[in-house]
Write a protein that holds these residues in place. Structure first.
Motif, mmCIF file in Angstrom:
data_model
loop_
_atom_site.group_PDB
_atom_site.id
_atom_site.type_symbol
_atom_site.label_atom_id
_atom_site.label_comp_id
_atom_site.label_asym_id
_atom_site.label_seq_id
_atom_site.Cartn_x
_atom_site.Cartn_y
_atom_site.Cartn_z
ATOM 1 N N GLU A 65 0.838 -1.207 0.000
ATOM 2 C CA GLU A 65 0.000 0.000 0.000
ATOM 3 C C GLU A 65 0.873 1.257 0.000
ATOM 4 O OE1 GLU A 65 -3.094 0.256 -0.412
ATOM 5 O OE2 GLU A 65 -3.934 -1.714 0.039
ATOM 6 N N LYS A 66 1.945 1.237 0.790
ATOM 7 C CA LYS A 66 2.862 2.375 0.817
ATOM 8 C C LYS A 66 3.558 2.539 -0.532
ATOM 9 C CE LYS A 66 3.881 2.163 5.787
ATOM 10 N NZ LYS A 66 4.926 1.879 6.806
ATOM 11 N N ALA A 67 3.933 1.420 -1.130
ATOM 12 C CA ALA A 67 4.605 1.459 -2.431
ATOM 13 C C ALA A 67 3.704 2.084 -3.490
ATOM 14 C CB ALA A 67 5.018 0.049 -2.846
ATOM 15 N N ILE A 68 2.421 1.776 -3.437
ATOM 16 C CA ILE A 68 1.473 2.340 -4.392
ATOM 17 C C ILE A 68 1.393 3.856 -4.226
ATOM 18 C CG2 ILE A 68 -0.972 2.471 -5.021
ATOM 19 C CD1 ILE A 68 -1.152 -0.528 -4.406
ATOM 20 N N LYS A 69 1.406 4.323 -2.994
ATOM 21 C CA LYS A 69 1.370 5.770 -2.748
ATOM 22 C C LYS A 69 2.619 6.444 -3.326
ATOM 23 C CE LYS A 69 -1.513 5.566 1.402
ATOM 24 N NZ LYS A 69 -1.596 5.810 2.867
ATOM 25 N N TYR A 70 3.779 5.821 -3.139
ATOM 26 C CA TYR A 70 5.014 6.372 -3.706
ATOM 27 C C TYR A 70 4.954 6.352 -5.235
ATOM 28 C CZ TYR A 70 7.156 6.056 0.948
ATOM 29 O OH TYR A 70 7.455 6.203 2.276
ATOM 30 N N TYR A 71 4.461 5.244 -5.772
ATOM 31 C CA TYR A 71 4.307 5.105 -7.223
ATOM 32 C C TYR A 71 3.488 6.273 -7.769
ATOM 33 C CZ TYR A 71 2.443 3.150 -11.625
ATOM 34 O OH TYR A 71 2.076 2.952 -12.938
ATOM 35 N N ARG A 72 2.400 6.576 -7.112
ATOM 36 C CA ARG A 72 1.499 7.621 -7.593
ATOM 37 C C ARG A 72 2.093 9.015 -7.448
ATOM 38 N NH1 ARG A 72 -4.087 4.902 -5.200
ATOM 39 N NH2 ARG A 72 -4.338 3.373 -6.885
ATOM 40 N N GLU A 73 3.015 9.195 -6.515
ATOM 41 C CA GLU A 73 3.702 10.482 -6.391
ATOM 42 C C GLU A 73 4.399 10.839 -7.700
ATOM 43 O OE1 GLU A 73 4.930 10.515 -1.623
ATOM 44 O OE2 GLU A 73 6.477 10.448 -3.174
ATOM 45 N N TYR A 74 5.078 9.842 -8.261
ATOM 46 C CA TYR A 74 5.793 10.074 -9.523
ATOM 47 C C TYR A 74 4.818 10.065 -10.704
ATOM 48 C CZ TYR A 74 9.126 9.590 -13.347
ATOM 49 O OH TYR A 74 9.846 9.797 -14.499
ATOM 50 N N PHE A 75 3.935 9.067 -10.715
ATOM 51 C CA PHE A 75 3.073 8.877 -11.874
ATOM 52 C C PHE A 75 2.125 10.045 -12.104
ATOM 53 C CE2 PHE A 75 -0.456 7.179 -14.336
ATOM 54 C CZ PHE A 75 0.214 6.477 -15.322
ATOM 55 N N ALA A 76 1.574 10.590 -11.024
ATOM 56 C CA ALA A 76 0.567 11.646 -11.164
ATOM 57 C C ALA A 76 1.118 12.902 -11.827
ATOM 58 C CB ALA A 76 -0.011 11.999 -9.793
ATOM 59 N N ASP A 77 2.402 13.179 -11.613
ATOM 60 C CA ASP A 77 2.991 14.402 -12.161
ATOM 61 C C ASP A 77 3.772 14.177 -13.448
ATOM 62 O OD1 ASP A 77 2.003 15.977 -10.103
ATOM 63 O OD2 ASP A 77 3.743 15.625 -8.832
ATOM 64 N N ARG A 78 4.406 13.011 -13.574
ATOM 65 C CA ARG A 78 5.301 12.788 -14.713
ATOM 66 C C ARG A 78 4.985 11.522 -15.501
ATOM 67 N NH1 ARG A 78 11.098 13.308 -11.911
ATOM 68 N NH2 ARG A 78 11.773 12.867 -14.039
ATOM 69 N N GLY A 79 4.865 10.407 -14.786
ATOM 70 C CA GLY A 79 4.672 9.122 -15.459
ATOM 71 C C GLY A 79 3.436 9.043 -16.321
ATOM 72 N N ILE A 80 2.407 9.775 -15.941
ATOM 73 C CA ILE A 80 1.156 9.741 -16.685
ATOM 74 C C ILE A 80 1.323 10.248 -18.121
ATOM 75 C CG2 ILE A 80 0.400 12.063 -15.987
ATOM 76 C CD1 ILE A 80 -2.423 10.887 -15.695
ATOM 77 N N TYR A 81 2.343 11.052 -18.360
ATOM 78 C CA TYR A 81 2.593 11.587 -19.702
ATOM 79 C C TYR A 81 3.728 10.869 -20.425
ATOM 80 C CZ TYR A 81 -0.302 15.270 -17.764
ATOM 81 O OH TYR A 81 -1.334 15.958 -17.168
ATOM 82 N N GLU A 82 4.350 9.900 -19.766
ATOM 83 C CA GLU A 82 5.471 9.174 -20.360
ATOM 84 C C GLU A 82 4.963 7.871 -20.982
ATOM 85 O OE1 GLU A 82 9.132 10.720 -17.529
ATOM 86 O OE2 GLU A 82 7.929 9.052 -16.814
ATOM 87 N N ASN A 83 4.217 8.001 -22.051
ATOM 88 C CA ASN A 83 3.700 6.842 -22.765
ATOM 89 C C ASN A 83 3.490 7.196 -24.231
ATOM 90 O OD1 ASN A 83 1.074 8.238 -22.712
ATOM 91 N ND2 ASN A 83 1.016 7.595 -20.560
ATOM 92 N N LYS A 84 3.217 6.191 -25.035
ATOM 93 C CA LYS A 84 3.062 6.407 -26.469
ATOM 94 C C LYS A 84 1.809 5.701 -26.966
ATOM 95 C CE LYS A 84 8.103 6.369 -27.112
ATOM 96 N NZ LYS A 84 9.245 5.655 -27.750
ATOM 97 N N LEU A 85 1.125 6.328 -27.903
ATOM 98 C CA LEU A 85 -0.027 5.709 -28.542
ATOM 99 C C LEU A 85 0.479 4.742 -29.609
ATOM 100 C CD1 LEU A 85 -3.149 5.683 -28.982
ATOM 101 C CD2 LEU A 85 -2.783 7.483 -30.689
#
Length: 216
Positions: A65-85
């Motif tokens: 559960e803690k790992a998921i919170k850390y994951y979302r710290e990065y993903f919400a600001d940066r990771g969410i845009y680091e993908n390709k169609l």
């Protein structure tokens, strides 16, 4: 003929490798676990995050559960845009809409993240509904995500529905609910995984997927 087309997101519509692996590495680093080769973290693409942290790193429930919170710290600001169609995928959506198909996203990713990703690629206009998980960890199993999509859209005739995804969780989820499924090999699952999980159809490419959907 299938009228309702349910799509997984990661590994099916978009290639999320960079954003997901960097987010996982960020989370693991908080536990002093260093991962130099991000390719080692591709196994996190598809399954629910909590299950993966527990399975691959022997985390306890609380640690996961803690790992998921850390994951979302990065993903919400940066990771969410680091993908390709995936190349040519929008053409599939255009063709399906022109043929009056109802398109729905069914993903274990939190709904708000999935929606933002679709908006970033200007794809929201093709989809009637986005069914994802909740931030509190509920509705994360693929069968639950699919069932929710069916209920909200009042879909009764399951013979008119097909689920498309790249991992066994997509196929198992479809089977649990009673849907046909298509496994795609351009994502992150291999033929053995999709075949053994019981996919009704397996395609190699976006082009093959387009041809198949229009034919079933």
């Amino acid at each position: 003929m299938k009228k309702y087309i349910l799509f997984d997101l990661d590994g099916t519509i978009i290639d999320p490798k960079e954003g997901i692996t960097k987010s996982v590495a960020y989370a693991l680093n908080k536990f002093e676990i260093k991962v130099d080769n991000l390719n080692e973290l591709c196994k996190f693409i598809g399954p629910p995050l909590k299950d993966s942290f527990i399975e691959y790193y022997n985390f306890s429930e609380d640690e996961a559960e803690k790992a998921i919170k850390y994951y979302r710290e990065y993903f919400a600001d940066r990771g969410i845009y680091e993908n390709k169609l995936y190349k040519g995928f929008e053409d599939i959506l255009i063709s399906l809409k022109e043929n009056n198909k109802v398109l729905i996203v069914a993903t274990s990713k939190p709904t708000i993240f999935a929606t933002k990703i679709l908006e970033n690629f200007n794809l929201s206009k093709y989809f009637t509904f986005v069914s994802g998980s909740n931030f509190d960890g509920s509705r994360v199993r693929k069968s639950e995500v699919i069932q929710y999509a069916l209920e909200i859209n009042n879909i009764k005739d399951l013979s008119e529905v097909v689920m498309i995804g790249d991992r066994k969780h997509d196929i198992y989820g479809a089977k649990e609910v009673g849907l046909d499924s298509i496994g795609v090999l351009y994502g992150y699952g291999d033929y053995e995984e999709l075949y053994n999980s019981g996919a009704n159809y397996i395609v190699n490419s976006v082009e093959e997927l387009r041809a198949l959907i229009m034919d079933i």
